[in-house]
Design a protein around this motif. Structure first.
Motif, PDB file in Angstrom:
ATOM      1  N   PRO A 121     100.716  19.979 119.130  1.00 19.30           N
ATOM      2  CA  PRO A 121      99.460  20.337 118.464  1.00 19.30           C
ATOM      3  C   PRO A 121      98.279  20.254 119.433  1.00 19.30           C
ATOM      4  CG  PRO A 121     100.642  18.617 117.250  1.00 19.30           C
ATOM      5  CD  PRO A 121     101.337  18.791 118.558  1.00 19.30           C
ATOM      6  N   TYR A 122      97.258  21.030 119.170  1.00 19.71           N
ATOM      7  CA  TYR A 122      96.051  20.972 120.005  1.00 19.71           C
ATOM      8  C   TYR A 122      95.327  19.644 119.837  1.00 19.71           C
ATOM      9  CZ  TYR A 122      96.574  25.892 121.086  1.00 19.71           C
ATOM     10  OH  TYR A 122      97.063  27.080 121.544  1.00 19.71           O
ATOM     11  N   ASP A 123      95.418  19.071 118.663  1.00 16.98           N
ATOM     12  CA  ASP A 123      94.792  17.775 118.410  1.00 16.98           C
ATOM     13  C   ASP A 123      95.540  16.692 119.193  1.00 16.98           C
ATOM     14  OD1 ASP A 123      94.926  15.132 116.595  1.00 16.98           O
ATOM     15  OD2 ASP A 123      92.976  16.124 116.328  1.00 16.98           O
ATOM     16  N   GLN A 124      94.833  16.021 120.065  1.00 16.18           N
ATOM     17  CA  GLN A 124      95.430  15.016 120.953  1.00 16.18           C
ATOM     18  C   GLN A 124      96.142  13.904 120.176  1.00 16.18           C
ATOM     19  OE1 GLN A 124      95.201  15.329 124.314  1.00 16.18           O
ATOM     20  NE2 GLN A 124      95.442  13.312 125.182  1.00 16.18           N
ATOM     21  N   PHE A 125      95.522  13.418 119.130  1.00 13.03           N
ATOM     22  CA  PHE A 125      96.129  12.333 118.348  1.00 13.03           C
ATOM     23  C   PHE A 125      97.420  12.788 117.664  1.00 13.03           C
ATOM     24  CE2 PHE A 125      91.624  11.068 118.535  1.00 13.03           C
ATOM     25  CZ  PHE A 125      91.792   9.858 119.191  1.00 13.03           C
ATOM     26  N   GLU A 126      97.422  14.022 117.171  1.00 14.48           N
ATOM     27  CA  GLU A 126      98.635  14.555 116.549  1.00 14.48           C
ATOM     28  C   GLU A 126      99.738  14.776 117.582  1.00 14.48           C
ATOM     29  OE1 GLU A 126      99.613  15.019 113.318  1.00 14.48           O
ATOM     30  OE2 GLU A 126      97.829  13.803 112.999  1.00 14.48           O
ATOM     31  N   ALA A 127      99.353  15.205 118.779  1.00 11.89           N
ATOM     32  CA  ALA A 127     100.339  15.395 119.849  1.00 11.89           C
ATOM     33  C   ALA A 127     100.965  14.054 120.246  1.00 11.89           C
ATOM     34  CB  ALA A 127      99.689  16.062 121.059  1.00 11.89           C
ATOM     35  N   ILE A 128     100.143  13.025 120.343  1.00 12.94           N
ATOM     36  CA  ILE A 128     100.642  11.685 120.687  1.00 12.94           C
ATOM     37  C   ILE A 128     101.575  11.181 119.589  1.00 12.94           C
ATOM     38  CG2 ILE A 128      99.935   9.262 120.962  1.00 12.94           C
ATOM     39  CD1 ILE A 128      97.327  10.457 122.291  1.00 12.94           C
ATOM     40  N   LEU A 130     103.337  12.957 117.509  1.00 16.23           N
ATOM     41  CA  LEU A 130     104.569  13.744 117.551  1.00 16.23           C
ATOM     42  C   LEU A 130     105.495  13.260 118.680  1.00 16.23           C
ATOM     43  CD1 LEU A 130     106.284  16.098 116.525  1.00 16.23           C
ATOM     44  CD2 LEU A 130     104.976  17.594 118.073  1.00 16.23           C
ATOM     45  N   ILE A 131     104.944  13.007 119.834  1.00 10.15           N
ATOM     46  CA  ILE A 131     105.745  12.505 120.967  1.00 10.15           C
ATOM     47  C   ILE A 131     106.319  11.135 120.636  1.00 10.15           C
ATOM     48  CG2 ILE A 131     105.634  11.687 123.361  1.00 10.15           C
ATOM     49  CD1 ILE A 131     103.530  13.960 123.809  1.00 10.15           C
ATOM     50  N   ALA A 132     105.496  10.249 120.110  1.00 10.94           N
ATOM     51  CA  ALA A 132     105.958   8.891 119.769  1.00 10.94           C
ATOM     52  C   ALA A 132     107.106   8.937 118.766  1.00 10.94           C
ATOM     53  CB  ALA A 132     104.798   8.051 119.231  1.00 10.94           C
ATOM     54  N   GLU A 133     106.964   9.765 117.747  1.00 12.64           N
ATOM     55  CA  GLU A 133     107.992   9.847 116.704  1.00 12.64           C
ATOM     56  C   GLU A 133     109.248  10.569 117.205  1.00 12.64           C
ATOM     57  OE1 GLU A 133     107.744   8.153 113.880  1.00 12.64           O
ATOM     58  OE2 GLU A 133     105.792   7.488 114.607  1.00 12.64           O
ATOM     59  N   TYR A 139     103.018   4.337 120.742  1.00 10.56           N
ATOM     60  CA  TYR A 139     101.916   5.285 120.812  1.00 10.56           C
ATOM     61  C   TYR A 139     101.193   5.229 122.155  1.00 10.56           C
ATOM     62  CZ  TYR A 139     102.678   6.420 115.963  1.00 10.56           C
ATOM     63  OH  TYR A 139     103.259   6.852 114.797  1.00 10.56           O
ATOM     64  N   ASP A 140     100.969   4.039 122.690  1.00  8.17           N
ATOM     65  CA  ASP A 140     100.332   3.929 124.011  1.00  8.17           C
ATOM     66  C   ASP A 140     101.195   4.586 125.086  1.00  8.17           C
ATOM     67  OD1 ASP A 140      98.194   2.599 122.912  1.00  8.17           O
ATOM     68  OD2 ASP A 140      98.819   0.611 123.596  1.00  8.17           O
ATOM     69  N   PHE A 141     102.489   4.416 124.968  1.00  6.16           N
ATOM     70  CA  PHE A 141     103.438   5.035 125.885  1.00  6.16           C
ATOM     71  C   PHE A 141     103.345   6.558 125.776  1.00  6.16           C
ATOM     72  CE2 PHE A 141     107.471   6.624 127.333  1.00  6.16           C
ATOM     73  CZ  PHE A 141     107.948   5.729 128.279  1.00  6.16           C
TER      74      PHE A 141
END
Length: 164
Positions: A121-128, A130-133, A139-141
C-alpha cells in the motif's frame, strides 16, 4: 530496475534449494530440518554453535513467535556464513559478524524476492502492517526492512538516471 545484492541472491538461492517460494512456507523448524541443523528452545540467550559434526541453534523460549523467527534468522547467518568461536575473536571482528548477522536477518526473514511480489500500500503504516503480518516479524522490524528496501530502490533509480 531493482538490482539484487550478493546477499539477496544468496538468500533467494538458499530458499530455492529448500523449495521455499512463498511467505507462508517460512518456518524455522522446516528450514532447520532441511539444512540438517538442530533447533531447540532454551532458557538462555539465542545462540548457534557447532558440535560433534552438526550445527545447532538454540532460541530463547521467552521470546514471542516473531522474535524467535528474527533470532533464528540472525543465528542462521552465523551457521551459514561465519566460522570460529566468537569468544576467541578480536572485539571488532566479533562486532562485524554481529552486524552481518543482523543484516542477514532482515533479508532472510523478509526476503526481497518475496517482498517484491507483494502489492505494498502507498500508506506507510499499512505497508509496515502488511509486511509484519505476512512475514511474522515485529512492526519495528518491518519498518526497518521496508526502509532498507525503499532506500536501495531510490538509490538505484537515482544512479540509473545520472548514469544514462
Amino acid at each position: 530496475m531493482y538490482q539484487n545484492s550478493h546477499l539477496e541472491d544468496f538468500i533467494e538461492q538458499l530458499y530455492a534449494s529448500l523449495s521455499i517460494r512463498q511467505p507462508e512456507q517460512l518456518n524455522k523448524y522446516l528450514i532447520a530440518e532441511r539444512l540438517n541443523i538442530g533447533i531447540y528452545l532454551s532458557r538462555n540467550d539465542s545462540e548457534a554453535f557447532y558440535w560433534d559434526g552438526r550445527y545447532y541453534i538454540f532460541i530463547n523460549r521467552d521470546l514471542d513467535s516473531r522474535q524467535r523467527w528474527q533470532d533464528f534468522g540472525h543465528e542462521l547467518c552465523h551457521v551459514l556464513r561465519h566460522s570460529g568461536h566468537q569468544g576467541r575473536m578480536p572485539p571488532l571482528f566479533r562486532q562485524l559478524q554481529e552486524w552481518q548477522a543482523d543484516n542477514f536477518m532482515y533479508h532472510f526473514c523478509v526476503p526481497t524476492f518475496m517482498l517484491q511480489k507483494i502489492h505494498l500500500p502507498y500508506d506507510q503504516f499499512e505497508a509496515i502492517r502488511l509486511i509484519a503480518e505476512t512475514f511474522n516479524v515485529e512492526y519495528d522490524f518491518a519498518f526497518k526492512r521496508l526502509e532498507m528496501y525503499q532506500r536501495k530502490d531510490v538509490f538505484q533509480m537515482k544512479y540509473a538516471l545520472t548514469n544514462r
